[in-house]
Motif scaffolding. Sequence first.
Motif, PDB file in Angstrom:
ATOM      1  N   ASN A  67       0.692  -1.296  -0.035  1.00  6.56           N
ATOM      2  CA  ASN A  67      -0.096  -0.010  -0.079  1.00  6.56           C
ATOM      3  C   ASN A  67       0.634   1.364   0.062  1.00  6.56           C
ATOM      4  OD1 ASN A  67       0.965  -0.256   2.623  1.00  6.56           O
ATOM      5  ND2 ASN A  67      -1.111  -0.126   3.804  1.00  6.56           N
ATOM      6  N   ASP A  68       2.208   1.144  -0.271  1.00  4.78           N
ATOM      7  CA  ASP A  68       3.144   2.364  -0.342  1.00  4.78           C
ATOM      8  C   ASP A  68       2.976   3.198   0.709  1.00  4.78           C
ATOM      9  OD1 ASP A  68       5.186   3.351  -1.828  1.00  4.78           O
ATOM     10  OD2 ASP A  68       3.826   4.594  -2.941  1.00  4.78           O
ATOM     11  N   ASP A  69       2.946   2.832   2.058  1.00  4.71           N
ATOM     12  CA  ASP A  69       2.766   3.799   3.061  1.00  4.71           C
ATOM     13  C   ASP A  69       4.205   3.801   3.805  1.00  4.71           C
ATOM     14  OD1 ASP A  69       2.776   1.116   4.319  1.00  4.71           O
ATOM     15  OD2 ASP A  69       1.178   1.530   5.647  1.00  4.71           O
ATOM     16  N   ASN A  70       5.038   3.318   3.128  1.00  3.90           N
ATOM     17  CA  ASN A  70       6.474   3.290   3.759  1.00  3.90           C
ATOM     18  C   ASN A  70       6.696   2.389   5.242  1.00  3.90           C
ATOM     19  OD1 ASN A  70       9.144   3.976   3.020  1.00  3.90           O
ATOM     20  ND2 ASN A  70       9.213   5.680   4.448  1.00  3.90           N
ATOM     21  N   ASP A  71       6.131   1.306   5.207  1.00  2.00           N
ATOM     22  CA  ASP A  71       5.788   0.500   6.222  1.00  2.00           C
ATOM     23  C   ASP A  71       5.677  -0.975   5.940  1.00  2.00           C
ATOM     24  OD1 ASP A  71       6.501   2.259   8.529  1.00  2.00           O
ATOM     25  OD2 ASP A  71       4.114   2.446   9.347  1.00  2.00           O
ATOM     26  N   ILE A  72       6.476  -1.962   6.192  1.00  2.00           N
ATOM     27  CA  ILE A  72       6.243  -3.106   6.027  1.00  2.00           C
ATOM     28  C   ILE A  72       4.959  -3.943   6.309  1.00  2.00           C
ATOM     29  CG2 ILE A  72       7.051  -5.629   6.443  1.00  2.00           C
ATOM     30  CD1 ILE A  72       9.012  -4.345   4.621  1.00  2.00           C
TER      31      ILE A  72
END
Length: 287
Positions: A67-72
Amino acid sequence: MKKTTTLLLILLASTVGFSQEGEKPDNTGDNFSLEGALALFKKSNSLEEFEKLLNEENNNVNNLDLNDDNDIDYIIVDDIREGDIHAIVLSTYIDDKEKQDIAIIGIEKTGNESATLQIEGDADLYVENTFIEPNEVVESSTGGKGGPSISEITTKQVIVNVWFWPSVRFLYAPTYVVWHSPWRWGFYPKWWRPWRPYKYHVFYNRCSPHRVHYHSVPARRVVVAHKIYAPRRNHSNLVIHNNRRTTVVKSNNRKTTVVTKNKRGEVKAVRVKKSNPNRVRTSGGRR
């Protein structure tokens, strides 16, 4: 002097562009090690333990941020069972409604004390027909032609019996209760802390030890497990793309934006289509 400066700028731009391109895997699923998932599954004593191991950073299996939120993304494990057949589904929530499958581990019992398995990457994330299974090679030596002092050594890949893996014995225990992960979007175990995704080349090197004992094969071996799983597959309508040459689709309630990229990741065309309000979504969401 101006020509030299211009040439240096062009070379620098090319280098930076190549470097950025090299940070992206060819397939989105390359940021999740199927070989590593099997390695963790082999040593797990339960599916709950397997899910925990998948979501630990130091195990070097998961580098997905769909989801490209910069969290795994947190990986969820669920079991679909019919008789002696198990389909262990690995998936993640993209948001509070959308769920995307990553891979399934199909397990089929082939005898009183024998079973076989494969892990298959989801076609949204991997090259179609991506199958990984345990790797075992048997060597045989025969007397060589022309004299007893020369021998010929031949090797052959064999199907590995996984019956004695702790995880497999757990699934076939008389007391086993079918496992479904209790976690969902926004509700995760207290011990879990997401980390920022690694650059792809860093992740690739970190998970390289997993590739020693597991290898790719060209065909599906656990056919029945796939059949019981297929009608229940979760597919997200948000951002999913196979590789840098594939169309990327972003959807919301009002419109769908289709962005087509070329081999180098450059945008070739953008189209906006109005969504059909009468369309019924049959995939994704919570189990």
